[in-house]
Design an enzyme around this catalytic site. Structure first.
Site: not given
Ligand code: FE
Length: 201
Positions: A106-107
């Site tokens: 994800c981030s």
């Molecule tokens: Fe992540």
């Protein structure tokens, strides 16, 4: 199902607003608290924090040793801590070794030292290509590394976030810690750039 299909066609901003109004309506979040957090991450928490950590490590070898040993604790010594920074591991660039961070899932990103991640960091292309072809992607992002430089890619997770300690550029021997911090960029601490001395490209 109809709702989901419709919703997925809406721009992300509209979906976010819809979600926000439901959360507010049900008293699950407080808009004042949310605004305070957003302002904090926009104005007070960002790469300038990480730059101070890097500059201190460059001028203070004992601090650097501590930082590589215990990232979270040594970063907290400078007052930087909080959500998404509970377990920060600092990885050091050296001649012949270059580190770069990514979150393939994800981030995940070390908020207390870098603030919120840039859009490209969340892009699926960055997340997959940095693992498959880091040298090529780094070159496209403007960082040409010699073939004999080993590239280490660190995959962040909800448990561990990484911060790259870039190499101190030559020609900065006379600069103060504060001046050095001014050279350190967000991209260098993600590992998609190196730090340049003033006047260098
Ligand atoms: Fe992540």
């Amino acid at each position: 199902m109809t709702f989901q299909t419709e919703a997925s066609r809406l721009p992300v901003e509209l979906r976010t607003e819809a979600l926000e109004s439901i959360l507010v309506e049900r008293n699950l979040v407080d808009t004042k608290v949310m605004d305070t957090y957003i302002k904090m991450y926009e104005q007070d928490i960002g790469p300038m924090n990480g730059a101070k950590v890097v500059a201190k490590a460059w001028v203070d070898s004992q601090y650097k040793a501590r930082l590589l040993e215990d990232g979270t604790g040594s970063i907290a010594e400078l007052g930087f801590k909080g959500p998404q920074g509970e377990h920060i591991v600092v990885v050091e660039n050296k001649p012949g070794t270059h580190n770069v961070i990514v979150c393939t899932l994800c981030s995940c990103y070390p908020w207390p030292v870098l603030g919120l991640p840039p859009t490209w960091y969340k892009d699926p292309a960055y997340r997959s290509r940095m693992v498959r072809e880091p040298r090529k992607l780094l070159s496209e992002m403007g960082l040409e590394l010699d073939e004999d430089v080993d590239i280490q890619v660190w995959d962040s997770s909800s448990e561990v976030r990484y911060l790259v300690l870039p190499e101190r550029p030559a020609g900065t021997e006379d600069m103060s810690e504060e001046e050095l911090a001014g050279l350190v960029t967000r991209d260098a601490m993600v590992g998609v750039a190196n730090v340049s001395a003033p006047g260098q490209a």
